[in-house]
Scaffold this motif. Structure first.
Motif, PDB file in Angstrom:
ATOM      1  N   UNK A  25      53.846 112.034  65.219  1.00 56.98           N
ATOM      2  CA  UNK A  25      53.831 110.310  65.773  1.00 56.98           C
ATOM      3  C   UNK A  25      52.053 109.978  64.584  1.00 56.98           C
ATOM      4  N   UNK A  26      51.794 111.053  64.662  1.00 58.63           N
ATOM      5  CA  UNK A  26      50.593 109.994  64.124  1.00 58.63           C
ATOM      6  C   UNK A  26      51.050 110.030  62.522  1.00 58.63           C
ATOM      7  N   UNK A  27      50.915 111.290  61.772  1.00 58.74           N
ATOM      8  CA  UNK A  27      51.876 110.689  60.570  1.00 58.74           C
ATOM      9  C   UNK A  27      52.896 110.206  59.978  1.00 58.74           C
ATOM     10  N   UNK A  28      53.428 109.183  61.183  1.00 53.08           N
ATOM     11  CA  UNK A  28      54.583 108.260  60.978  1.00 53.08           C
ATOM     12  C   UNK A  28      54.093 107.068  61.334  1.00 53.08           C
ATOM     13  N   UNK A  29      52.753 106.870  61.473  1.00 54.78           N
ATOM     14  CA  UNK A  29      51.778 105.779  62.309  1.00 54.78           C
ATOM     15  C   UNK A  29      50.999 105.992  61.073  1.00 54.78           C
ATOM     16  N   UNK A  30      50.788 106.189  60.480  1.00 53.55           N
ATOM     17  CA  UNK A  30      50.047 106.287  58.998  1.00 53.55           C
ATOM     18  C   UNK A  30      51.476 105.933  58.170  1.00 53.55           C
ATOM     19  N   UNK A  31      51.942 106.745  57.492  1.00 56.26           N
ATOM     20  CA  UNK A  31      53.189 106.206  56.358  1.00 56.26           C
ATOM     21  C   UNK A  31      53.611 104.925  56.637  1.00 56.26           C
ATOM     22  N   UNK A  32      54.424 104.858  57.921  1.00 54.03           N
ATOM     23  CA  UNK A  32      55.126 103.640  58.226  1.00 54.03           C
ATOM     24  C   UNK A  32      53.834 101.944  58.317  1.00 54.03           C
ATOM     25  N   UNK A  33      53.185 102.018  59.040  1.00 52.43           N
ATOM     26  CA  UNK A  33      51.983 101.155  58.646  1.00 52.43           C
ATOM     27  C   UNK A  33      51.801 100.720  56.953  1.00 52.43           C
ATOM     28  N   UNK A  34      52.181 102.355  56.341  1.00 50.88           N
ATOM     29  CA  UNK A  34      51.494 101.206  54.588  1.00 50.88           C
ATOM     30  C   UNK A  34      53.225 100.698  54.529  1.00 50.88           C
ATOM     31  N   UNK A  35      53.907 100.835  55.101  1.00 49.39           N
ATOM     32  CA  UNK A  35      55.380 100.877  54.340  1.00 49.39           C
ATOM     33  C   UNK A  35      55.814  99.485  54.680  1.00 49.39           C
ATOM     34  N   UNK A  36      55.317  99.076  56.053  1.00 49.38           N
ATOM     35  CA  UNK A  36      55.505  97.977  56.358  1.00 49.38           C
ATOM     36  C   UNK A  36      54.658  96.561  55.428  1.00 49.38           C
ATOM     37  N   UNK A  37      53.278  97.471  55.170  1.00 54.49           N
ATOM     38  CA  UNK A  37      52.554  96.699  54.324  1.00 54.49           C
ATOM     39  C   UNK A  37      53.347  96.398  53.227  1.00 54.49           C
ATOM     40  N   UNK A  38      53.762  97.435  52.939  1.00 52.82           N
ATOM     41  CA  UNK A  38      54.684  97.087  51.104  1.00 52.82           C
ATOM     42  C   UNK A  38      55.241  95.770  51.578  1.00 52.82           C
ATOM     43  N   UNK A  39      56.369  96.028  52.692  1.00 53.59           N
ATOM     44  CA  UNK A  39      57.363  95.811  52.632  1.00 53.59           C
ATOM     45  C   UNK A  39      57.101  94.137  52.913  1.00 53.59           C
ATOM     46  N   UNK A  40      55.888  93.842  53.497  1.00 52.13           N
ATOM     47  CA  UNK A  40      55.540  92.031  53.798  1.00 52.13           C
ATOM     48  C   UNK A  40      55.044  92.062  52.503  1.00 52.13           C
ATOM     49  N   UNK A  41      54.680  92.885  51.548  1.00 55.11           N
ATOM     50  CA  UNK A  41      53.913  91.756  50.271  1.00 55.11           C
ATOM     51  C   UNK A  41      55.773  92.265  49.137  1.00 55.11           C
ATOM     52  N   UNK A  42      56.763  92.507  49.398  1.00 53.33           N
ATOM     53  CA  UNK A  42      57.226  92.424  49.179  1.00 53.33           C
ATOM     54  C   UNK A  42      58.335  90.436  49.037  1.00 53.33           C
ATOM     55  N   UNK A  43      58.301  90.788  50.745  1.00 54.11           N
ATOM     56  CA  UNK A  43      58.875  89.792  50.907  1.00 54.11           C
ATOM     57  C   UNK A  43      58.145  88.371  50.543  1.00 54.11           C
TER      58      UNK A  43
END
Length: 407
Positions: free
Chosen positions: A148-166
């Motif tokens: 859960x901790x690892x996924x929280x870190x990775x997915x937060x970065x993924x979401x920020x990347x997606x937001x920048x792309x959007x």
């Protein structure tokens, strides 16, 4: 957002269909292998799925709904650990829900969810006799927490990347729409300027060519008439060129204003000097209140004069120029008894070359100039029809505190 909506509408129902089908097959193969609790669990998932779909259709954020669905699924799986013949497999399902939820939940919420899952698995390991776990904190609980901790870190970065792309895509779409609008405006401007230039040029050149012909007998009255046509065509061309130069000079990137505190009523009085409404019409300045505004005097006089000339040329009856203060804003109204603008053309009224009359002395640029100048002063300009069916142009400007007036 789109991925969350797809998950709620399609992915989750598809997974439930598969699970239900496998449960049904297992029951048909060996009716004693599937207990009532499993069927009740399956029914619970379907009921919750109907709730999630309903929430999204009601306008709730799909990301929040998807995240809540994973949290609820984890809670149901935790409860199922106490009735499942394979509690270790159920704890693995909880870990899966933590991983999947990390894509939709904020990082902090994912960590809390993982911690709660680890605590729940630990508690269950000590309460379920079939678990057989000798450790105070079982490995499955630690696995759920670390995952859960690892996924929280990775997915937060993924979401920020997606937001920048959007955001980048949205900016590109907006830029493309603006370019298309500029192209349309350019084409329209070229077409309108060509049309506006062609008419006076044709009449002027035609009159001059007629005057120059030796084979056409022309008396003095005809000659004078042709000269008047040529002169009027020249004046119309001059007015068009002057308005075009004004439009160019009032562009936001080139407009320079020299603002000073001015009384709006005084500006209105000065603006109408020399404007004649006609023998059967009158022009009244009604200063209900005389607010102080910070404006470029010459530019604002130009706005008021343009609106007044517009009322004289295209309106009917008496012209009234009224100043007042409403909700802390300075208001100037130019009112006449004309028929007004057809409702279907109101949105085009302040566009360049938006002309709805047949008068030849109008270039269709006056109201566009007014809008540009008023907005440059931080104000607005609107068109409306009053309750008594009179036509009214309303200019709204910021007021200046009286203490700011020059002494």
């Amino acid at each position: 957002m789109r991925s969350a909506r797809i998950y709620v509408y399609w992915v989750k129902p598809a997974l439930l269909v598969i699970v239900t089908f496998l449960t049904l097959v297992s029951w048909l193969v060996d009716p004693s292998d599937v207990n009532r609790g499993l069927w009740l669990l399956n029914l619970t998932f379907w009921t919750l799925q109907a709730v999630w779909i309903a929430l999204v259709r009601l306008g709730i954020n799909p990301l929040m709904v998807a995240g809540a669905s994973f949290v609820a699924d984890g809670m149901i799986e935790f409860a199922a650990m106490f009735t499942s013949p394979e509690p270790v497999g159920t704890s693995s399902a909880i870990t899966f829900f933590i991983v999947a939820a990390s894509y939709f939940l904020p990082a902090a919420a994912t960590v809390i969810y993982a911690l709660a899952g680890a605590v729940g698995i630990t508690v269950a390991s000590h309460l379920i006799d079939d678990w057989g776990e000798a450790y105070v904190v079982p490995s499955t609980a630690l696995l759920a927490l670390i995952t859960g901790v690892v996924c929280a870190f990775i997915m937060s970065r993924v979401r920020r990347t997606e937001e920048r792309l959007e955001l980048s895509v949205a900016e590109q779409v907006t830029a493309r729409e603006r370019l298309e609008q500029v192209d349309r405006s350019r084409d329209r401007l070229i077409a309108n300027v060509s049309h506006e230039l062609r008419t006076p040029l044709t009449s002027t050149i035609g009159s001059i060519e007629t005057l120059m012909r030796d084979d056409v007998p022309i008396d003095d009255d005809q000659r004078a008439q042709l000269m008047r046509v040529a002169r009027d065509g020249g004046h119309r061309l001059l007015a068009l060129v002057e308005d075009l130069l004004t439009i160019g000079a009032t562009r936001p990137d080139s407009l320079q204003l020299s603002t000073e505190p001015e009384r709006l009523g005084t500006l209105a009085t000065d603006a109408v000097v020399g404007i004649q409404p006609g023998s059967d019409r009158s022009m009244d300045i009604d200063v209900e209140q005389d607010p102080l505004v910070r404006v470029d005097r010459l530019r604002m006089i130009q706005v008021i004069a343009n609106l007044t000339v517009n009322a004289v040329r295209h309106g009917q009856g008496d012209v009234v120029i009224r100043t007042s203060v409403e909700q802390g804003r300075a208001i100037l109204r130019v009112i006449d008894d004309g028929p007004g603008v057809p409702p279907e053309h109101v949105d085009e009224l302040f566009l360049p070359f938006a002309r709805f009359s047949t008068r030849s002395d109008s270039t269709g640029l006056g109201l566009a100039i007014c809008r540009t100048l008023v907005e440059a002063h931080g104000g607005t300009i609107d068109y409306t029809r009053l309750d008594d069916a009179r036509t009214c142009f309303v200019v709204t400007l910021p007021t200046v505190p009286v203490l700011a007036a020059p002494t």
